[in-house]
Design an enzyme around this catalytic site. Structure first.
Site, PDB file in Angstrom:
ATOM      1  N   ASP A  30       0.805  -1.219   0.000  1.00 27.66           N
ATOM      2  CA  ASP A  30       0.000   0.000   0.000  1.00 27.66           C
ATOM      3  C   ASP A  30       0.833   1.262   0.000  1.00 27.66           C
ATOM      4  O   ASP A  30       0.324   2.322   0.333  1.00 27.66           O
ATOM      5  CB  ASP A  30      -0.927   0.001   1.220  1.00 27.66           C
ATOM      6  CG  ASP A  30      -0.155   0.100   2.518  1.00 27.66           C
ATOM      7  OD1 ASP A  30       1.022  -0.306   2.547  1.00 27.66           O
ATOM      8  OD2 ASP A  30      -0.727   0.588   3.496  1.00 27.66           O
ATOM      9  N   GLU A  31       2.098   1.175  -0.370  1.00 27.01           N
ATOM     10  CA  GLU A  31       2.887   2.395  -0.368  1.00 27.01           C
ATOM     11  C   GLU A  31       4.023   2.331  -1.365  1.00 27.01           C
ATOM     12  O   GLU A  31       4.506   1.255  -1.728  1.00 27.01           O
ATOM     13  CB  GLU A  31       3.418   2.720   1.020  1.00 27.01           C
ATOM     14  CG  GLU A  31       4.292   1.666   1.615  1.00 27.01           C
ATOM     15  CD  GLU A  31       4.727   2.052   3.018  1.00 27.01           C
ATOM     16  OE1 GLU A  31       5.678   2.839   3.140  1.00 27.01           O
ATOM     17  OE2 GLU A  31       4.112   1.573   3.984  1.00 27.01           O
TER      18      GLU A  31
END
Length: 342
Positions: free
Chosen positions: A107-108
């Site tokens: 998620d990053e």
DNA sequence: TCTGGGGTCCTAGGACCC
DNA sequence: TCTGGGGTCCTAGGACCC
């Protein structure tokens, strides 16, 4: 004038958000994702949405605790494949922008961009991610990965925050050392005992003291973190892993040596299959045993030669297992392969 | 109250070698 | 009787991150 910036993009409540996208009826309700979705079992929270966080539920909290704090929450099992698919869509969107994209987790990601309007670029990224994936993200702007990563925390959820040499001291100086990326709660407590309670204190700390307390490399590195001047280059090349592992916490403790051996052998074979599919070879096999209540040790052996053969890994794991005294109940078993770096 | 699973990197002690 | 100092490798443990 166009300048170089590092951006850090972080999807808001990623796992919970992906689940809610495919179950719209859950929107607005407290949602907790973790384990196999049964909050009476051993397991921890992977992600809670903001509605559940209001009740004090957070990542890494035991599911049972989460259920007590928020009995009305909807508990869902972890579905890796769904998150990997969503993650790929996000990363593809980021790669559609000019610059370098370094994936830093599901998620990053970090991006190195050259722009005369960093905030404008960040907003464009947020818009594109929302349009193409229906997910919301925060974007941190910095001059290096550390600044960008820390900045994102101030932008959540859904915002943009800039943290550079200009405002680093003003923003960070008074915060505790574990606000820095790389310093956790254990180090923060040790630092507090040395009288270091803020980032400013850490910046002013005596190098010799830090070396003595934290080692010859780590000590000075902490001071660079405090100065906002650490972090490697942003690189697009996918990371080549150095190890692969599998582990499992059992719902009931294992006590029979025969059962323990069978489980370790099974995990070793599973790992071998994974290495075969990735064309990687193991040079060392390490077995991990967590005894009840919660005491963990490891023992390892070198493989005779680099290998991903099922039999070689199984024999290695069983050889390592003989180094343990299995005289207490076991709650977790794991097998790790350290890989040949080619 | 109970504490997942998958990783990375650093440290320190002992073995070993010159 | 006493035995330096440096380098490297191996191993286990710990801290941190997502």
């Amino acid at each position: 004038m166009a300048e170089r910036f590092v951006l850090h993009v972080d999807i808001d409540e990623f796992i919970a958000a992906v689940e809610i996208l495919r179950r719209p009826e859950l929107r607005g309700k407290p949602v907790v994702v973790g384990g196999d979705g049964d909050p009476t079992k051993r397991g921890v929270v992977s992600t809670a949405n903001y509605e559940a966080r209001k009740y004090g539920v957070h990542s890494a909290m035991p599911l049972r605790t989460a259920a007590r704090r928020c009995p009305d929450a909807v508990f869902l099992p972890v579905d890796r494949e769904a998150y990997e698919a969503a993650s790929s869509a996000v990363m593809a969107t980021l790669r559609s922008f000019p610059g370098i994209v370094e994936v830093a987790g599901w998620d990053e990601a970090f991006m190195e961009v050259t722009t005369d309007d960093a905030e404008g670029t960040a907003r464009s990224i947020q818009r594109a991610v929302r349009e193409r994936t229906s997910l919301s993200c925060a974007v941190g702007i910095g001059r290096n990965k550390l600044q960008a990563k820390v900045a994102t925390g101030f932008g959540k959820p859904g915002g943009v925050f800039r943290l550079t040499d200009e405002n680093w001291h003003e923003v960070m100086g008074g915060l505790p050392p574990d606000s820095l990326w790389g310093i956790g709660s254990k180090r923060a407590s040790q630092m507090a005992e040395l009288g270091i309670r803020t980032v400013e204190d850490l910046l002013a700390a005596d190098d010799a003291l830090l070396v003595e307390a934290f080692g010859p490399n780590t000590g000075p590195w902490y001071r660079r973190l405090a100065a906002g001047r650490a972090g490697s280059r942003v690189v697009a090349e996918p990371y080549v892993g150095k190890s692969r592992s599998t582990e499992r916490t059992y719902q009931r403790n294992l006590t029979e040596p025969q059962e323990i051996r069978a489980e370790v052998a099974r995990q070793a074979r599973e790992l071998a299959a994974q290495l075969v599919s990735e064309h990687r070879l193991a040079v060392r096999i390490v077995v991990k045993v967590r005894f009840a209540p919660f005491f963990t040790t490891t023992h390892g052996v070198a493989t005779e030669e680099p290998s991903n053969d099922e039999g070689v890994l199984e024999r290695g794991a069983l050889a390592a297992l003989t180094r343990f005294e299995l005289n207490r109940p076991v709650r977790l078993l794991g097998v790790r392969a350290e890989l040949l770096l080619s």
